[in-house]
Design an enzyme around this catalytic site. Structure first.
Site, short mmCIF file in Angstrom:
data_model
loop_
_atom_site.label_atom_id
_atom_site.label_comp_id
_atom_site.label_asym_id
_atom_site.label_seq_id
_atom_site.Cartn_x
_atom_site.Cartn_y
_atom_site.Cartn_z
N TYR A 112 -98.78 65.92 -19.04
CA TYR A 112 -99.33 64.61 -19.42
C TYR A 112 -99.00 63.57 -18.35
O TYR A 112 -98.08 63.75 -17.57
CB TYR A 112 -98.88 64.15 -20.81
CG TYR A 112 -97.39 64.10 -21.08
CD1 TYR A 112 -96.62 63.00 -20.72
CD2 TYR A 112 -96.75 65.15 -21.74
CE1 TYR A 112 -95.27 62.93 -21.02
CE2 TYR A 112 -95.39 65.09 -22.03
CZ TYR A 112 -94.66 63.99 -21.67
OH TYR A 112 -93.31 63.93 -21.96
N GLU A 133 -70.26 54.18 -23.10
CA GLU A 133 -71.05 55.23 -22.44
C GLU A 133 -70.20 55.88 -21.37
O GLU A 133 -69.65 55.21 -20.50
CB GLU A 133 -72.33 54.62 -21.86
CG GLU A 133 -73.10 55.52 -20.91
CD GLU A 133 -73.52 56.89 -21.48
OE1 GLU A 133 -74.07 56.93 -22.59
OE2 GLU A 133 -73.27 57.91 -20.80
N GLN A 134 -70.18 57.22 -21.39
CA GLN A 134 -69.32 57.95 -20.43
C GLN A 134 -69.84 57.86 -19.00
O GLN A 134 -69.05 57.91 -18.05
CB GLN A 134 -69.18 59.40 -20.85
CG GLN A 134 -70.48 60.18 -20.79
CD GLN A 134 -70.36 61.61 -21.31
OE1 GLN A 134 -69.31 62.00 -21.81
NE2 GLN A 134 -71.43 62.36 -21.22
N ARG A 182 -88.95 58.10 -19.31
CA ARG A 182 -87.68 57.83 -20.00
C ARG A 182 -86.94 56.66 -19.38
O ARG A 182 -86.36 55.84 -20.09
CB ARG A 182 -86.77 59.05 -19.92
CG ARG A 182 -87.16 60.14 -20.82
CD ARG A 182 -86.43 61.41 -20.52
NE ARG A 182 -86.89 62.41 -21.46
CZ ARG A 182 -86.29 62.67 -22.62
NH1 ARG A 182 -85.19 62.07 -22.95
NH2 ARG A 182 -86.78 63.55 -23.44
N ASP A 186 -79.53 62.96 -31.69
CA ASP A 186 -79.21 64.37 -31.41
C ASP A 186 -77.80 64.75 -31.86
O ASP A 186 -77.50 65.92 -32.02
CB ASP A 186 -79.32 64.64 -29.89
CG ASP A 186 -80.74 64.96 -29.46
OD1 ASP A 186 -81.67 64.74 -30.27
OD2 ASP A 186 -80.93 65.43 -28.32
C1 LIG Z 1 -87.60 69.11 -22.52
C2 LIG Z 1 -87.47 68.01 -23.55
C3 LIG Z 1 -88.57 67.22 -23.85
C4 LIG Z 1 -88.48 66.23 -24.84
N1 LIG Z 1 -89.58 65.47 -25.15
C5 LIG Z 1 -89.52 64.55 -26.13
C6 LIG Z 1 -90.66 63.74 -26.45
O1 LIG Z 1 -91.71 63.87 -25.84
N2 LIG Z 1 -90.54 62.83 -27.47
C7 LIG Z 1 -89.37 62.66 -28.17
O2 LIG Z 1 -89.33 61.83 -29.09
N3 LIG Z 1 -88.28 63.41 -27.88
C8 LIG Z 1 -88.32 64.34 -26.88
N4 LIG Z 1 -87.20 65.06 -26.56
C9 LIG Z 1 -85.95 64.84 -27.31
C10 LIG Z 1 -85.17 63.64 -26.82
O3 LIG Z 1 -84.99 63.71 -25.42
C11 LIG Z 1 -83.80 63.57 -27.48
O4 LIG Z 1 -83.92 63.86 -28.86
C12 LIG Z 1 -83.21 62.16 -27.34
O5 LIG Z 1 -83.12 61.81 -25.98
C13 LIG Z 1 -81.85 62.09 -28.02
O6 LIG Z 1 -81.30 60.82 -27.79
P1 LIG Z 1 -79.80 60.50 -28.22
O7 LIG Z 1 -79.58 59.09 -27.83
O8 LIG Z 1 -79.57 60.91 -29.64
O9 LIG Z 1 -78.91 61.49 -27.34
P2 LIG Z 1 -78.71 61.58 -25.76
O10 LIG Z 1 -79.95 61.22 -25.04
O11 LIG Z 1 -78.13 62.92 -25.50
O12 LIG Z 1 -77.65 60.45 -25.43
C14 LIG Z 1 -76.28 60.62 -25.69
C15 LIG Z 1 -75.49 59.67 -24.81
O13 LIG Z 1 -74.12 59.73 -25.18
C16 LIG Z 1 -73.32 59.78 -24.01
N5 LIG Z 1 -72.06 60.46 -24.37
C17 LIG Z 1 -71.88 61.73 -24.74
N6 LIG Z 1 -70.61 61.98 -25.02
C18 LIG Z 1 -69.93 60.82 -24.83
C19 LIG Z 1 -68.58 60.43 -24.94
N7 LIG Z 1 -67.63 61.29 -25.34
N8 LIG Z 1 -68.23 59.15 -24.66
C20 LIG Z 1 -69.17 58.25 -24.28
N9 LIG Z 1 -70.48 58.57 -24.13
C21 LIG Z 1 -70.86 59.83 -24.42
C22 LIG Z 1 -74.17 60.58 -23.02
O14 LIG Z 1 -73.77 60.35 -21.68
C23 LIG Z 1 -75.55 60.03 -23.32
O15 LIG Z 1 -75.84 58.87 -22.57
C24 LIG Z 1 -87.26 66.04 -25.55
C25 LIG Z 1 -86.14 66.82 -25.22
C26 LIG Z 1 -86.23 67.79 -24.21
C27 LIG Z 1 -85.02 68.62 -23.89
#
Ligand SMILES: Cc1cc2nc3c(=O)[nH]c(=O)nc-3n(C[C@H](O)[C@H](O)[C@H](O)COP(=O)(O)OP(=O)(O)OC[C@H]3O[C@@H](n4cnc5c(N)ncnc54)[C@H](O)[C@@H]3O)c2cc1C
Length: 395
Positions: free
Chosen positions: A213, A31-32, A105, A291
């Site tokens: 909410y 994790e960065q 979160r 994502d």
């Molecule tokens: C306004 C908003 C509301 C939302 N509401 C909901 C909801 O109600 N319900 C729901 O299910 N979803 C919701 N989402 C979507 C949800 O937040 C995301 O889809 C989810 O958090 C994605 O998780 P992830 O782990 O794939 O990516 P991320 O949360 O983006 O995590 C990626 C991680 O990788 C790390 N990283 C990145 N690059 C590097 C690197 N080169 N080296 C090491 N580490 C790195 C980052 O620091 C981060 O910790 C919402 C999104 C938004 C914007």
């Protein structure tokens, strides 16, 4: 295969780490960030995701932090008229065999990380991954400090700006979706004069919408305010928001919205970005999750839910099949579902923002009539999302 490296300790990366460690793999997460944490905002956890969190053994650990909404609502920005009021709470739990919860979160993140630590997952902080190299049955990561780390499989759970995706599929910035979102939380104890319903409520209006909410058993009110914008000039895709600008954007809205905003002291502003369906989610011994491979507008509240489903699916397939076969099956299983939900999320933007003038209003009125006369029409849209159970699909 034994050792799996995961880039990213977001909800997706930690869910994958937990699922894989439970299945007996050795897992290292890179994790960065220097400190572990999630943005201070809420998350709707729908039954499809709750079924996985239950399978992880986390339902009871999360319960003290949850808020159970009573309805999913869509209301008019000015009059407060209900276009939709569909039961959640016990009704939805009975229908989908799992609860619909609101979680902070940070609480979900904390519970996931503790569960990972209990299973011996190694989480390396301040570990920014720059690139990977494949050599036979191994993948080697190079970090910003030039240290190298090898594993048998690499999972890129590094979010919308994934460096793993970029190396796999080429440099391409995400597309600004011409929308921004302000997010914030307000202690309910400060809202003496404002009565927020115990629902998951979307207030719909021209070119913008507002979501409210509760979190943590009703201690906090979470809001997400979305506004259409032509461009985004900042370097970063998230920045401290200006509360006065936020209030101005929603001036004249129903008192439940405007009075709530009167109590907002701080907020974060996010550019909402997306990507078209990727041509592939894996290559060799490298695979994407969450994502990193299917960012979506948050208008179905399913982004994190999809990442959690991905994590479970990938872990189970890796237990049953050889690595390359498992990765093929993972993409075949997960891509159509995630792509469909990406599209549903995009379609909701037009509905929530009353696009199409009179036609847009007609669509909202059609939702109103359908939800009163035949709730089954609404259920038919949501059942495939909330009723899906990845833990049964992969028995
Ligand atoms: C306004 C908003 C509301 C939302 N509401 C909901 C909801 O109600 N319900 C729901 O299910 N979803 C919701 N989402 C979507 C949800 O937040 C995301 O889809 C989810 O958090 C994605 O998780 P992830 O782990 O794939 O990516 P991320 O949360 O983006 O995590 C990626 C991680 O990788 C790390 N990283 C990145 N690059 C590097 C690197 N080169 N080296 C090491 N580490 C790195 C980052 O620091 C981060 O910790 C919402 C999104 C938004 C914007």
């Amino acid at each position: 295969m034994n050792h799996i490296a995961i880039v990213g300790a977001g909800i997706g990366g930690l869910s994958a780490a937990l699922a894989l460690a439970t299945a007996g793999f050795k897992v290292t997460v890179f994790e960065q960030a220097k400190k572990i944490g999630e943005v201070g905002a809420g998350l709707q956890m729908s039954p499809n995701a709750m079924k996985v969190l239950r399978q992880f053994g986390l339902e009871d650990k999360l319960r003290p932090y949850a808020f159970v909404p009573q309805h999913a609502c869509m209301r008019d920005f000015k009059t407060g008229e209900y276009y939709l009021k569909s039961p959640l709470g016990k009704t939805s739990e009975a229908r989908y065999s799992a609860p619909y919860w609101h979680l902070h979160r940070a609480d979900l993140h904390k519970v996931l990380i503790l569960a990972c630590e209990d299973l011996g997952v190694e989480v390396l902080l301040d570990a920014s991954v720059e690139r990977y190299t494949e050599n036979g049955d191994q993948v080697t990561l190079t970090l910003a400090d030039k240290s190298e780390h090898s594993a048998d499989l690499l999972i890129g759970a590094d979010g919308i700006r994934s460096v793993i995706r970029e190396q796999m599929l080429g440099k391409e910035s995400p597309t600004f979706m011409k929308q921004v979102a302000w997010r914030g939380v307000i202690p309910a104890s400060e809202l003496n004069d404002v009565h927020i319903q115990p629902d998951a409520c979307v207030w719909v209006g021209p070119n913008r919408h507002f979501v409210t909410y509760y979190l943590r058993g009703g201690e906090l009110v979470n809001f997400v305010a979305v506004e259409e914008r032509e461009d985004w000039h900042q370097e970063s895709w998230r920045e401290e928001g200006d509360v006065e600008e936020l209030k101005a954007a929603f001036a004249g809205w129903h008192p439940e919205v405007s009075q709530l905003l009167d109590h907002a002291k701080s907020t974060f502003l996010w550019a909402l970005n997306g990507r078209d369906e990727l041509p592939a989610w894996h290559q060799g011994r490298v695979v994407l999750l969450g994502d990193a491979c299917h960012p979506m507008l948050p208008f179905m509240a399913q982004g994190a839910a999809m990442a959690i489903e991905d994590a479970y699916a990938l872990s189970q397939l890796l237990v049953k099949y050889s690595v390359l076969d498992a990765l093929d099956r993972y993409e075949l299983l997960r891509k159509p579902r995630a792509t469909n939900i990406q599209k549903m999320s995009k379609d909701n933007a037009a509905l929530y923002h009353m696009h199409g003038g009179v036609f847009g209003r007609m669509k909202l009125n059609a939702v109103k009539i359908a939800s009163r006369l035949s709730p089954r029409i609404i259920q038919a849209k949501l059942d495939p999302v909330y009723g899906y159970d990845i833990t049964k699909v992969l028995i």
